[in-house]
Write a protein that holds these residues in place. Structure first.
Motif, mmCIF file in Angstrom:
data_model
loop_
_atom_site.group_PDB
_atom_site.id
_atom_site.type_symbol
_atom_site.label_atom_id
_atom_site.label_comp_id
_atom_site.label_asym_id
_atom_site.label_seq_id
_atom_site.Cartn_x
_atom_site.Cartn_y
_atom_site.Cartn_z
ATOM 1 N N GLY A 94 0.733 9.741 -0.771
ATOM 2 C CA GLY A 94 -0.323 8.843 -1.217
ATOM 3 C C GLY A 94 -1.388 8.573 -0.187
ATOM 4 O O GLY A 94 -2.226 7.684 -0.372
ATOM 5 N N ILE A 95 -1.407 9.329 0.915
ATOM 6 C CA ILE A 95 -2.436 9.139 1.944
ATOM 7 C C ILE A 95 -3.741 9.742 1.431
ATOM 8 O O ILE A 95 -3.780 10.903 1.010
ATOM 9 N N SER B 3 -2.952 18.182 -6.416
ATOM 10 C CA SER B 3 -4.373 18.337 -6.095
ATOM 11 C C SER B 3 -5.026 17.047 -5.606
ATOM 12 O O SER B 3 -6.087 17.094 -4.988
ATOM 13 N N THR B 4 -4.423 15.904 -5.874
ATOM 14 C CA THR B 4 -4.962 14.616 -5.432
ATOM 15 C C THR B 4 -3.831 13.761 -4.883
ATOM 16 O O THR B 4 -2.667 13.940 -5.261
ATOM 17 N N PRO B 5 -4.139 12.824 -3.984
ATOM 18 C CA PRO B 5 -3.082 11.930 -3.470
ATOM 19 C C PRO B 5 -2.445 11.127 -4.592
ATOM 20 O O PRO B 5 -3.110 10.694 -5.526
ATOM 21 N N ARG B 6 -1.136 10.970 -4.511
ATOM 22 C CA ARG B 6 -0.419 10.212 -5.528
ATOM 23 C C ARG B 6 -0.847 8.750 -5.491
ATOM 24 O O ARG B 6 -1.188 8.209 -4.445
ATOM 25 N N SER B 7 -0.809 8.106 -6.680
ATOM 26 C CA SER B 7 -1.188 6.700 -6.764
ATOM 27 C C SER B 7 -0.124 5.847 -6.089
ATOM 28 O O SER B 7 1.022 6.252 -5.924
ATOM 29 N N ARG C 214 6.308 0.449 -6.657
ATOM 30 C CA ARG C 214 6.614 -0.689 -5.793
ATOM 31 C C ARG C 214 7.455 -0.292 -4.596
ATOM 32 O O ARG C 214 7.616 -1.059 -3.662
ATOM 33 N N ASN C 215 8.023 0.919 -4.615
ATOM 34 C CA ASN C 215 8.813 1.383 -3.477
ATOM 35 C C ASN C 215 7.965 2.084 -2.425
ATOM 36 O O ASN C 215 8.481 2.506 -1.399
ATOM 37 N N ALA C 216 6.663 2.242 -2.700
ATOM 38 C CA ALA C 216 5.782 2.892 -1.732
ATOM 39 C C ALA C 216 5.499 1.934 -0.574
ATOM 40 O O ALA C 216 5.496 0.715 -0.745
ATOM 41 N N PRO C 217 5.258 2.462 0.623
ATOM 42 C CA PRO C 217 4.945 1.599 1.768
ATOM 43 C C PRO C 217 3.686 0.778 1.512
ATOM 44 O O PRO C 217 2.775 1.191 0.798
ATOM 45 N N ALA D 124 5.064 -2.690 5.578
ATOM 46 C CA ALA D 124 6.355 -2.922 4.930
ATOM 47 C C ALA D 124 6.776 -1.685 4.160
ATOM 48 O O ALA D 124 5.941 -0.878 3.735
ATOM 49 N N LYS D 125 8.090 -1.537 3.971
ATOM 50 C CA LYS D 125 8.619 -0.366 3.285
ATOM 51 C C LYS D 125 8.241 -0.349 1.810
ATOM 52 O O LYS D 125 8.064 0.705 1.220
ATOM 53 N N ASN D 126 8.141 -1.521 1.205
ATOM 54 C CA ASN D 126 7.785 -1.603 -0.206
ATOM 55 C C ASN D 126 7.189 -2.977 -0.476
ATOM 56 O O ASN D 126 7.077 -3.817 0.432
ATOM 57 N N GLN D 127 6.818 -3.217 -1.731
ATOM 58 C CA GLN D 127 6.162 -4.469 -2.081
ATOM 59 C C GLN D 127 7.091 -5.662 -1.950
ATOM 60 O O GLN D 127 6.663 -6.752 -1.568
ATOM 61 N N ASN D 128 8.372 -5.489 -2.256
ATOM 62 C CA ASN D 128 9.316 -6.603 -2.129
ATOM 63 C C ASN D 128 9.411 -7.079 -0.689
ATOM 64 O O ASN D 128 9.430 -8.286 -0.413
#
Length: 898
Positions: free
Chosen positions: A458-459, A552-556, A560-563, A608-612
């Motif tokens: 997602g960068i 082809s494009t950065p992931r959205s 919620r587990n994304a940094p 943070a590692k994720n949103q939580n």
């Protein structure tokens, strides 16, 4: 020397002048020797050996370059100090004197940047330089790559090059200087070598090429080209660029060659003046007889293996090994021991994928660099690992490996061009490239895999970067000139091993971002290099098409587990509270949540590692620092106390706000405790904040509008809230409320409800009040609880005498005492000397609490000759305002009857 001796021993001060060393024609100690000094230094006596230095000066671009030898490291095979400005680099070469019992050249290049070069002491525990840093390894490779091909074939004696930075002004990068100094040292030495070489750095700013740019100019440049060559051939190219086109790169290469050649002639002149005679070293050469014999036995079989497409990497290697064993067996039968010793080399002469992960970190996770030039930190890192199992071998994993560092840096430079700017993307990024299997260019596979991994994480990179390796197979004549050649695209490991060139080119669809060229012969023409650029571009575009099919494009970042990263602004005082003594509070938060906190000037960055995890960290930060409260903002808080007039809500960091009873709900509120409880977490809106920081909150303004109140005149029984039964409009004014449930006539109900709705919906007409701190309210509440009497009858009394209760309430709401025709009593018009008729509200030990009318209370202190037995609750007294207490309460005195 006599002066030194005199300082060491005061007795020597009395020595007569004819006994001093200069008078006896002794010269000073130099290099551990003591000799006679000439009577005239300008005309030394015959047989006297003095240190002699040689120097060459020349210009390249706008820089003055100096080459000097003779003063330092005189016992090395060759030593040269090269200087530009205040930056000076010493390079020395030494070769072993024994026989070369090996079949390769053991060349070692050590580059050192010691802290004394910039007048610093190392910050390590031992205050000494440790193992070679990553930059030192890379600079060593930059020197090694162009000088290695120029050693003569069969020269397998151990050679060590040591390049040391003596001083640095921070403006010039010493790496290119060290390579040119090494070339000059080899020219001066007695080691056989086919130099000299010249190395140059080219930058480009606003479309204009710059020769030997300074560090400040390199920051602005979109090209960092390092080019090494002999007089007419290219030896090495290293490029980091921001998507430069092949045409512009070719123009830069053709400009770099004549500039690099300017280094050659001064080295030749210096070698002519101070160089040593080249020694005759034994060369491990293959005899033509042995080569012909092995060729006759193995050439046809080897050709069949290379032309059979069914062979894989390991099958091909096993077949070639079987061919060598067959040849060895035949040579053993013939008793040719000499040929058996060099059989692997003779067979070799006749014969002539990747897992990437991305980790995001906080800004403080950036790598700290200890280099004497360049930036102090690096936020993007690519670490390349080549374990032995990827080529089915057994090996030992040690520390930093020069090859791994070099391959990782090449891929890192290739990807750096498409990363978002640091002010837009504050993460520290680390890519790990783990080679799982190798039969081709794993560094170019790292570029492709790293680009896809960045998008998958997602960068927000602009576009993909792909890399391809181009090889060269050439045929040379007796003079060493190339008479025929073939350019190979995307070469295999065997083609790399047997070919003449490994030309790695990485870039996007728009242009080139990184290049690394290594060759095996003593140089190749620049025209062949430029021809290879077009072949590499076609191959790169094909690879990009396949990569774009996958992603082809950065992931959205919806997952919620994304940094997560947050950058917040606070005052430095607030940040100091967050850090705590010796960073204890920050460390505790990091340990409890697993997040990383980075603090800079008035900025807090959280990774943070994720949103939580991010939510947990923000809650802890808010509890310590507090939130920046602005009017109109919605904030989470906790109810800490409940009063008759409202509730106090804490936001953390010692911040409190008052949620008044009138702002709880769109519906009339009987008791606050019916809606809120202590410890309850709620979301409220800030609707007002005065200059003192007092905060007024609202709950109803973020709640949906409830149904409007309807009054039915035919309904005689309704529940009515007593909205305003008592009001203090002094400096410490406050609301108090109670409730009543009774039966009223329709007109009374309508009048009371109209007054209540008007008060709630029109803040401008509502009574004034002041927000107190929790501590002040608690103190006042205790005082009132100990002194107050109920304004309404108890529940048992209400059922019997509700009419009198209502009339009492009505009198409180409407009764206004007149004071000498000056209008109703209020906190504004009650002045010193004002006389009013008051009622005794409560009898206390030291005085009376008086109801002055209009909700205003005052106090009267007993005189010594009159006690509380002289008054009763409800008595009317004529009193006069004589002063105000520290809290704004009127202090009254009794008016004597006229």
């Amino acid at each position: 020397m006599s002066a030194v001796a005199a300082r060491a021993n005061p007795l020597l001060k009395s020595f007569p002048p004819f006994l001093t060393w200069p008078h006896l024609r002794f010269r000073t100690i130099c290099s551990g020797r003591l000799g006679f000094a000439p009577s005239d230094p300008d005309h030394p006596v015959a047989g006297t050996k003095l240190l002699e230095s040689f120097k060459e000066e020349f210009e390249v671009g706008t820089s003055l370059i100096t080459l000097e030898t003779g003063k330092i490291a005189r016992f090395a095979n060759g030593a040269v100090v090269l200087g530009t400005g205040e930056t000076k680099v010493l390079s020395t070469v030494a070769a072993s004197k024994g026989d070369a019992l090996r079949d390769f050249l053991p060349l070692t290049v050590d580059y050192q940047e010691k802290q004394f070069a910039q007048s610093l002491i190392p910050t390590t525990f031992m205050r000494r330089e440790g193992a070679p840093k990553e930059r030192e390894l890379l600079c060593g490779r930059l020197i090694d790559r162009p000088i290695r091909p120029l050693f003569p074939p069969g020269f397998y004696h151990e050679v060590q090059v040591t390049a040391s930075v003596l001083s640095s002004d921070g403006r010039h990068d010493p790496d290119v200087m060290a390579a040119n100094a090494t070339s000059a040292a080899l020219m001066l030495s007695d080691i056989p070598w086919g130099g000299p070489i010249g190395m140059i750095r080219i930058g480009r700013i606003d479309g204009h090429f710059i020769v030997n740019p300074t560090m400040e100019e390199l920051i602005l440049s979109d090209l960092n080209l390092v080019y090494a060559c002999t007089k007419d051939k290219t030896l090495m190219i290293d490029v980091q660029a921001r998507e430069i086109t092949e045409k512009d790169l070719e123009a830069g290469l053709r400009m770099a060659h004549p500039e690099a050649v300017k280094y050659l002639e001064p080295q030749i002149r210096l070698a002519a003046k101070a160089g040593k005679q080249k020694k005759e070293y034994s060369l491990s050469m293959l005899s033509q007889k042995t080569l012909e014999k092995v060729g006759a036995l193995a050439e046809a079989k080897i050709g069949a293996v290379f032309t059979d497409p069914s062979y894989g990497k390991f099958e091909r290697g096993e077949a070639l090994e079987n061919i060598m064993q067959d040849v060895k067996q035949q040579l053993e039968e013939e008793g040719d021991e000499e040929s058996i010793k060099i059989l692997p080399k003779a067979i070799d002469t006749v014969r002539k994928q990747v897992l990437c992960t991305v980790t995001l970190g906080a800004p403080q996770d950036a790598q700290r660099l200890d280099a004497i030039v360049g930036p102090s930190t690096k936020r993007f890192m690519l670490h390349y690992s080549f374990p032995p199992f990827c080529i089915n071998e057994v090996g030992k994993r040690t520390g930093l490996n020069r090859r791994e560092v070099g391959h990782g840096t090449l891929a890192e430079k290739a990807l750096l061009a498409v990363l978002p700017p640091e002010d837009e993307f504050k993460f520290t990024v680390r890519i790990n490239s783990e080679v799982m299997a190798s039969d081709g260019s794993t560094s170019m596979a790292t570029v492709c895999g790293g680009s896809m991994a960045l998008m998958d994480a997602g960068i927000p990179v602009r576009e993909h970067v792909a890399g391809v390796s181009v090889g060269l197979v050439s045929e040379v004549d007796s003079t060493g000139e190339i008479k025929d050649y073939r350019i190979l695209t995307d070469i295999l490991g065997l083609e790399d091993h047997l070919g003449d060139m490994d030309f790695k080119i990485a870039g996007t669809r728009s242009g080139i971002t990184a290049i690394q060229l290594d060759i095996k012969p003593a140089g190749i023409p620049l025209d062949i290099v430029c021809e290879s650029l077009e072949a590499a571009r076609k191959g790169r575009l094909q690879i990009l098409e396949h990569m774009e099919r996958e992603i082809s494009t950065p992931r959205s970042k919806d997952d919620r587990n994304a940094p997560r990263l947050a950058s917040l602004r606070y005052s430095n005082d607030a940040l100091r509270r967050l850090i705590g003594p010796l960073g204890a509070i920050r460390k505790k938060i990091e340990e409890e949540t697993g997040a990383r906190l980075s603090v800079s000037d008035e900025t807090l960055t959280i990774v943070a590692k994720n949103q939580n995890v991010m939510d947990k960290v923000l809650e802890k930060v808010d509890s310590i620092i507090g939130q920046e409260i602005t009017v109109g903002g919605i904030y989470k808080g906790v109810v800490t106390s409940i009063k008759e007039y409202g509730a106090f809500v804490e936001f953390g960091g010692g911040q409190y706000g008052l949620l008044h009873i009138s702002e709880l709900s769109h519906e009339p509120v009987t008791r606050i405790s019916d809606i809120l409880s202590i410890g309850q977490a709620i979301s409220v809106m800030c609707i007002e904040q005065d200059v003192r920081g007092n905060i007024k909150l609202s709950l109803k303004r973020i709640s949906p509008q409830s149904a409007t109140i309807e009054v039915n005149a035919r309904t005689p029984e309704v529940n009515v809230s007593d909205f305003i039964v008592s009001k203090e409009t002094t400096a410490n004014a406050q609301y108090s409320a109670s409730s009543v449930s009774t039966q009223l006539d329709a007109k009374s109900v309508s009048d009371l409800l109209a007054q209540a709705v008007s008060t709630l919906e029109n803040p401008s007409t509502s009574p004034d009040f002041r927000i107190r701190s929790v501590a002040e309210c608690d103190e006042e509440e205790k005082r009132l609880e100990s002194t107050s009497i109920p304004l309404w009858p108890s529940k048992s009394k209400r059922s019997k005498d509700y009419g009198s209760s209502l009339s009492t309430s009505s009198s409180v709401l409407s009764d206004v005492k007149e004071s000498k025709g000056k209008g109703p009593i209020s906190a504004k018009n009650l002045k010193l000397g004002t006389t009013v008729t008051a009622k005794v509200h409560q009898i206390r030990a030291l005085g009376l609490v008086l109801d002055l009318g209009g909700g205003v209370r005052g106090m009267y202190r007993f005189e010594q000759d009159r006690g509380k037995t002289d008054h009763a609750v409800g008595d009317e007294l004529r009193v006069k305002c004589t002063s105000f207490s520290s809290k704004g309460i009127p202090v009254m005195s009794l008016e004597k009857d006229d």
